[in-house]
Design an enzyme around this catalytic site. Structure first.
Site, PDB file in Angstrom:
ATOM      1  N   GLU A 205      31.165  -2.102  90.283  1.00 33.80           N
ATOM      2  CA  GLU A 205      30.931  -3.128  89.773  1.00 33.80           C
ATOM      3  C   GLU A 205      29.540  -2.846  89.590  1.00 33.80           C
ATOM      4  O   GLU A 205      28.893  -2.877  88.438  1.00 33.80           O
ATOM      5  CB  GLU A 205      30.959  -4.350  89.862  1.00 33.80           C
ATOM      6  CG  GLU A 205      32.500  -5.261  90.393  1.00 33.80           C
ATOM      7  CD  GLU A 205      33.409  -4.879  88.779  1.00 33.80           C
ATOM      8  OE1 GLU A 205      32.965  -5.238  87.775  1.00 33.80           O
ATOM      9  OE2 GLU A 205      34.384  -4.952  88.651  1.00 33.80           O
TER      10      GLU A 205
ATOM     11  N   TRP B  92      37.559   6.823  81.691  1.00 34.51           N
ATOM     12  CA  TRP B  92      38.547   6.794  80.877  1.00 34.51           C
ATOM     13  C   TRP B  92      38.436   6.482  79.781  1.00 34.51           C
ATOM     14  O   TRP B  92      38.804   6.301  78.138  1.00 34.51           O
ATOM     15  CB  TRP B  92      40.082   6.917  80.609  1.00 34.51           C
ATOM     16  CG  TRP B  92      40.295   5.051  80.805  1.00 34.51           C
ATOM     17  CD1 TRP B  92      40.507   3.895  79.740  1.00 34.51           C
ATOM     18  CD2 TRP B  92      40.061   3.417  82.030  1.00 34.51           C
ATOM     19  NE1 TRP B  92      40.720   2.660  80.155  1.00 34.51           N
ATOM     20  CE2 TRP B  92      40.139   2.141  81.949  1.00 34.51           C
ATOM     21  CE3 TRP B  92      39.566   3.781  83.155  1.00 34.51           C
ATOM     22  CZ2 TRP B  92      39.892   1.295  82.569  1.00 34.51           C
ATOM     23  CZ3 TRP B  92      38.940   2.935  84.268  1.00 34.51           C
ATOM     24  CH2 TRP B  92      39.654   1.124  83.704  1.00 34.51           C
TER      25      TRP B  92
ATOM     26  N   VAL C  31      29.430  10.647  80.020  1.00 36.36           N
ATOM     27  CA  VAL C  31      28.950  11.560  81.251  1.00 36.36           C
ATOM     28  C   VAL C  31      30.092  12.932  80.928  1.00 36.36           C
ATOM     29  O   VAL C  31      31.402  12.534  80.830  1.00 36.36           O
ATOM     30  CB  VAL C  31      29.729  10.837  82.090  1.00 36.36           C
ATOM     31  CG1 VAL C  31      29.613  11.645  83.931  1.00 36.36           C
ATOM     32  CG2 VAL C  31      28.455   9.503  82.716  1.00 36.36           C
TER      33      VAL C  31
HETATM   34  N1  ARG Z   1      36.773  -5.006  87.524  1.00 33.79           N
HETATM   35  C1  ARG Z   1      37.710  -4.327  87.544  1.00 33.79           C
HETATM   36  C2  ARG Z   1      39.169  -5.346  88.351  1.00 33.79           C
HETATM   37  O1  ARG Z   1      38.843  -6.797  88.269  1.00 33.79           O
HETATM   38  C3  ARG Z   1      37.608  -3.984  89.218  1.00 33.79           C
HETATM   39  C4  ARG Z   1      38.480  -2.695  90.199  1.00 33.79           C
HETATM   40  C5  ARG Z   1      37.867  -2.573  91.746  1.00 33.79           C
HETATM   41  N2  ARG Z   1      38.738  -1.676  92.586  1.00 33.79           N
HETATM   42  C6  ARG Z   1      38.847  -1.201  92.918  1.00 33.79           C
HETATM   43  N3  ARG Z   1      39.782  -0.413  93.381  1.00 33.79           N
HETATM   44  N4  ARG Z   1      38.206  -1.516  93.777  1.00 33.79           N
HETATM   45  O2  ARG Z   1      40.172  -5.023  88.574  1.00 33.79           O
HETATM   46 ZN    ZN Z   2      35.305  -1.881  85.149  1.00 32.47          ZN
HETATM   47 CA    CA Z   3      33.673  12.392  79.960  1.00 28.07          CA
END
Ligand code: ARG
Ligand code: ZN
Ligand code: CA
Length: 241
Positions: free
Chosen positions: A156, A167, A178
């Site tokens: 985050e 992606w 990037v």
């Molecule tokens: N905004 C994503 C979600 O809530 C965060 C993913 C974070 N991934 C992790 N392996 N901690 O799904």
């Molecule tokens: Zn995210």
């Molecule tokens: Ca890229």
């Protein structure tokens, strides 16, 4: 080499149960994870888990974090959603504190299976910062596998520092702006084997900006570092830090 950019952090714990009122030790564990992850000092780098193909792209971002303040607020509300109510005292949460100088992190139960969410730079100052569920925050205390290594907050904060999903949130040719992150067709989940190919090249599934489990994401790239650090230059969206 650059000078290290330190980001003072304010953590707002908003809780309806004592379990959600996470300990100071759990909060500090998250700061420690951030300092390791953003400097490539995390254990997976030392263990050589990054495939040779990507090893020279691993970045020490030279960004550090320090805990400046913790607020604790009880609310009877049990789920907060993603519409920023936790960022307002008037709605039972806690107002943002000086977002031009502090990264504000709200720790509360979002609900709906959402681990965390972030605001990109350049948005409304009143809602600037990131939100993370208590059981995904830090790597000690009340943390729940497979999201128990503090990487939700790393991910985050990547968004808060202008990084897109690796992606590009689209199909193969969608850009994350990037150049040293390969194009990918979609998010990866779980702990993918190497190589994983969805477009023509191997996915960088171990990048923090993918959707893999905490244990299986462990690097930012040099291009991501450049994109993050640009925010702190004169005229950048986070130049006040
Ligand atoms: N905004 C994503 C979600 O809530 C965060 C993913 C974070 N991934 C992790 N392996 N901690 O799904
Ligand atoms: Zn995210
Ligand atoms: Ca890229």
């Amino acid at each position: 080499t650059n000078s290290i950019i330190n980001i003072p952090v304010i953590v707002h714990v908003i809780y309806s149960t004592s379990q959600q009122n996470i300990s100071d030790a759990q909060i500090q564990s998250q700061i420690n994870v951030l300092n390791a992850d953003f400097s490539a000092q995390n254990s997976e780098i030392g263990a050589g888990l990054v495939p040779t193909e990507f090893a020279s792209r691993v970045a020490n971002s030279e960004i550090s974090f320090s805990l400046a303040q913790v607020t604790r607020t009880y609310s009877s509300r049990t789920e907060w959603g993603t519409r920023d109510d936790m960022k307002y005292t008037s709605k039972g949460g806690h107002d943002v504190i000086q977002p031009s100088k502090y990264l504000n992190i709200w720790v509360c139960n979002i609900g709906g299976g959402i681990l965390g969410y972030a605001q990109f730079p350049g948005g409304n100052a009143a809602t600037d910062g990131v939100v993370v569920g208590p059981q995904y925050f830090g790597d000690t205390g009340w943390v729940v596998a497979p999201f128990n290594k503090g990487r939700t907050t790393t991910h985050e904060i990547g968004h808060w520092l202008n990084l897109r999903h690796i992606w590009g949130d689209g199909r193969c040719n969608q850009d994350d702006f990037v150049s040293d992150t390969p194009t990918a067709d979609r998010a990866n989940y779980g702990c993918p084997k190497y190589p994983t190919v969805h477009c023509r090249t191997n996915d960088m599934t171990m990048n923090y900006m993918d959707y893999t489990d905490d244990a299986c994401m462990y690097m930012f790239s040099n291009g991501q570092k450049t994109r993050m650090r640009a925010l702190f230059a004169s005229g950048g969206a986070r130049q006040g830090f």
